[in-house]
Write an enzyme that holds these catalytic residues in place. Structure first.
Site, PDB file in Angstrom:
ATOM      1  CE  LYS A 112     -26.018  12.225  -3.388  1.00  0.00           C
ATOM      2  NZ  LYS A 112     -26.878  13.607  -2.807  1.00  0.00           N
TER       3      LYS A 112
HETATM    4  P1  NAD Z   1     -23.308  13.770   7.620  1.00  0.00           P
HETATM    5  O1  NAD Z   1     -22.478  12.884   7.242  1.00  0.00           O
HETATM    6  O2  NAD Z   1     -22.869  14.923   7.991  1.00  0.00           O
HETATM    7  O3  NAD Z   1     -24.286  13.393   8.928  1.00  0.00           O
HETATM    8  C1  NAD Z   1     -24.827  12.261   9.009  1.00  0.00           C
HETATM    9  C2  NAD Z   1     -25.463  12.017  10.333  1.00  0.00           C
HETATM   10  O4  NAD Z   1     -26.340  10.895  10.573  1.00  0.00           O
HETATM   11  C3  NAD Z   1     -24.301  11.737  11.406  1.00  0.00           C
HETATM   12  O5  NAD Z   1     -24.622  12.430  12.559  1.00  0.00           O
HETATM   13  C4  NAD Z   1     -24.448  10.273  11.637  1.00  0.00           C
HETATM   14  O6  NAD Z   1     -24.039   9.686  12.952  1.00  0.00           O
HETATM   15  C5  NAD Z   1     -25.832   9.792  11.546  1.00  0.00           C
HETATM   16  N1  NAD Z   1     -26.157   8.644  11.496  1.00  0.00           N
HETATM   17  C6  NAD Z   1     -25.761   7.877  10.578  1.00  0.00           C
HETATM   18  N2  NAD Z   1     -26.363   6.662  10.472  1.00  0.00           N
HETATM   19  C7  NAD Z   1     -27.564   6.841  11.648  1.00  0.00           C
HETATM   20  C8  NAD Z   1     -28.383   6.132  12.312  1.00  0.00           C
HETATM   21  N3  NAD Z   1     -28.791   4.775  11.735  1.00  0.00           N
HETATM   22  N4  NAD Z   1     -29.304   6.935  13.029  1.00  0.00           N
HETATM   23  C9  NAD Z   1     -29.118   7.718  13.563  1.00  0.00           C
HETATM   24  N5  NAD Z   1     -27.956   8.615  12.995  1.00  0.00           N
HETATM   25  C10 NAD Z   1     -27.466   8.035  12.189  1.00  0.00           C
HETATM   26  O7  NAD Z   1     -24.214  13.967   6.553  1.00  0.00           O
HETATM   27  P2  NAD Z   1     -25.435  14.898   6.074  1.00  0.00           P
HETATM   28  O8  NAD Z   1     -24.481  15.871   5.145  1.00  0.00           O
HETATM   29  O9  NAD Z   1     -25.700  15.542   7.227  1.00  0.00           O
HETATM   30  O10 NAD Z   1     -26.462  14.236   5.326  1.00  0.00           O
HETATM   31  C11 NAD Z   1     -27.586  13.626   6.071  1.00  0.00           C
HETATM   32  C12 NAD Z   1     -28.623  13.262   4.793  1.00  0.00           C
HETATM   33  O11 NAD Z   1     -29.111  14.526   4.269  1.00  0.00           O
HETATM   34  C13 NAD Z   1     -28.291  12.391   3.659  1.00  0.00           C
HETATM   35  O12 NAD Z   1     -29.509  11.656   3.288  1.00  0.00           O
HETATM   36  C14 NAD Z   1     -27.982  13.351   2.694  1.00  0.00           C
HETATM   37  O13 NAD Z   1     -28.079  12.889   1.487  1.00  0.00           O
HETATM   38  C15 NAD Z   1     -28.836  14.447   2.808  1.00  0.00           C
HETATM   39  N6  NAD Z   1     -28.542  15.677   2.393  1.00  0.00           N
HETATM   40  C16 NAD Z   1     -27.453  16.315   2.438  1.00  0.00           C
HETATM   41  C17 NAD Z   1     -27.149  17.703   2.068  1.00  0.00           C
HETATM   42  C18 NAD Z   1     -25.853  18.641   2.313  1.00  0.00           C
HETATM   43  O14 NAD Z   1     -25.666  19.594   1.996  1.00  0.00           O
HETATM   44  N7  NAD Z   1     -25.043  17.958   3.234  1.00  0.00           N
HETATM   45  C19 NAD Z   1     -27.882  18.189   1.047  1.00  0.00           C
HETATM   46  C20 NAD Z   1     -29.221  17.538   0.793  1.00  0.00           C
HETATM   47  C21 NAD Z   1     -29.413  16.416   1.305  1.00  0.00           C
END
Ligand code: NAD
Length: 421
Positions: A112
């Site tokens: 990561k």
């Molecule tokens: P992203 O940046 O696209 O979206 C994150 C979202 O969370 C945004 O809408 C943001 O406004 C919101 N957010 C942030 N703080 C918040 C809060 N306190 N309350 C409510 N909403 C809040 O990120 P993502 O890629 O969707 O990732 C989200 C999670 O999923 C992370 O934990 C990431 O590690 C995990 N993840 C992502 C992927 C991927 O392919 N993108 C894969 C596996 C896991």
């Protein structure tokens, strides 16, 4: 500046991640030697990143890359841009990636990376200079057979393109396999952008099906309206569920009869936030404790803690985000009969299609989207089945079963390869 292997002993993933590893190790009866090896990251990099800002001044950012374990193959893991990025958080996420890849049967080790920055506070030019500097600091430690970054919170295909271009410029030829989640125009895979959310949708479907239920009209709440949350909401709505509430970092929005996810996406595109969307407004806490069948935390870690766990009204909590439920809250939910589908299974769709993208790139043969989605579904349903079968056979939670499978596969590979020298 790069500090390699800086004080590995202090690079401690969260207590939660360590406690799950310990539980799995006990269930697997792993030797203390194997546990000790599995408990430490292979390499920890901290880089300082001087960037010329648009104002003409220089600002120095801090970036990280933690490479956890490469016993099964190259390191693999996302790059996160967020103001709270810190070394122990990156180390925890690298550990989760290790078990996740093994659980899915992918030939990858976990890693990561991240930069402590609020990407919304930087211009596109500043973000590009920051990303290229981060890449150049890590240039000797990444590569298609070494470590393959991907998008995570705060990053997207755009940043992956900059990483690929910077890396390729140093190599003297295009190296698409150095990243996944890149744009289609430079070797990305169809279906990658939606893959994590699609995986979440499939996992919800699988969980309900196994309980003899369907998605039709099922009330769903989603925290986080980014890549994972918004896609999951969109696909669940298309599959018949009723998404009654969603949130972003500015707040939550609720409509008892179901929100219109396309309309929310359009609003978000136009305003860069959901703030002001015409629906009943909720606090974060209000959103998480709404009565619903399925709750999907898809934003940040540690969102459901011991204070919130007794108030959760969902029947299923599907971990779209990494580590959104604390270990103590997880035990409380389990005791209350709430089924938690763990992150290393629920959000594995992203790394799965990253793997498919890497395979397509290495073989110079690109698939259509239905083939990608079919493969995603096949891998994910197989992993779900293995986890559910083990959980039932051993009378353990789905999380512990997923850890037993993931940790067990890494341990088996480690034992087969032996210790060098
Ligand atoms: P992203 O940046 O696209 O979206 C994150 C979202 O969370 C945004 O809408 C943001 O406004 C919101 N957010 C942030 N703080 C918040 C809060 N306190 N309350 C409510 N909403 C809040 O990120 P993502 O890629 O969707 O990732 C989200 C999670 O999923 C992370 O934990 C990431 O590690 C995990 N993840 C992502 C992927 C991927 O392919 N993108 C894969 C596996 C896991």
């Amino acid at each position: 500046m790069v500090m390699e292997n800086a004080q590995l002993g202090f690079i401690c993933p969260s207590a939660m991640a360590c406690s799950y590893l310990d539980q799995a190790a006990q269930a697997l009866k792993l030797s203390p030697d194997v546990v000790e090896i599995l408990s430490a990251p292979r390499k920890v990099l901290t880089v300082s990143l001087p960037v010329r800002m648009d104002s003409g001044r220089v600002r120095v950012f801090v970036g990280y890359r933690v490479q956890r374990c490469d016993v099964l193959g190259p390191f693999k893991g996302g790059v996160r841009y967020h103001p709270h990025v810190a070394l122990n958080e990156v180390a925890t996420l690298a550990m989760l990636m290790t078990w996740k890849c093994a659980l899915l049967g992918l030939p990858y080790g976990g890693a990561k990376g991240g930069i402590t920055v609020d990407p919304r506070s930087l211009s596109v030019g500043e973000l590009e200079r920051l990303t290229r500097r981060y890449t150049s600091e890590l240039i000797k430690n990444i590569g298609p057979q070494v470590d393959i970054p991907a998008p995570d919170m705060g990053t997207s295909a755009r940043e992956m393109a900059w990483i690929m271009d910077t890396y390729s410029s140093q190599q003297g030829h295009a190296v698409p396999g150095v990243v996944t989640g890149k744009p289609l125009s430079i070797g990305g895979s169809l279906g990658r952008e939606q893959a994590t959310g699609r995986g979440v949708m499939l996992v919800v479907q699988e969980a309900l099906q196994r309980a003899g239920r369907t998605l039709n009209g099922v009330p769903v709440v989603v925290q986080g309206f980014g890549n994972v949350g918004a896609t999951a909401a969109l696909l669940l709505e298309a599959a018949g569920a009723k998404v009654i509430a969603v949130s972003d970092s500015q707040g939550g929005y609720y409509r008892a009869e179901g929100l219109d996810i396309e309309a929310l996406l359009t609003y978000q595109r136009e305003h860069r936030t959901l703030k002001g969307y015409p629906a009943h407004q909720l606090t974060n806490r209000g959103l998480l404790t709404l009565p619903c069948t399925v709750l999907i935390p898809a934003a940040l870690e540690d969102q459901i803690d011991v204070e919130l766990a007794p108030l959760i009204q969902a029947e299923w909590v599907i971990e779209g985000a990494n580590g959104p439920v604390t270990a103590a809250a997880d035990a409380m939910l389990q005791a209350r009969g709430v089924t938690v589908i763990p992150d290393i299974l629920a959000n594995a769709g992203g790394v799965l299609v990253s793997y498919l993208e890497w395979v397509q790139g290495l073989s110079y043969l690109f698939w259509d989207e239905p083939k990608v989605n079919t493969e995603l579904e096949k891998f994910l349903r197989r992993a779900y089945d293995q986890v559910a079968t083990l959980a039932q056979a051993q009378g353990v939670s789905l999380r512990l079963a997923a850890y037993i499978l993931g940790v067990g596969r890494v341990a088996a590979a480690l034992q087969a390869r032996g210790l060098y020298p």
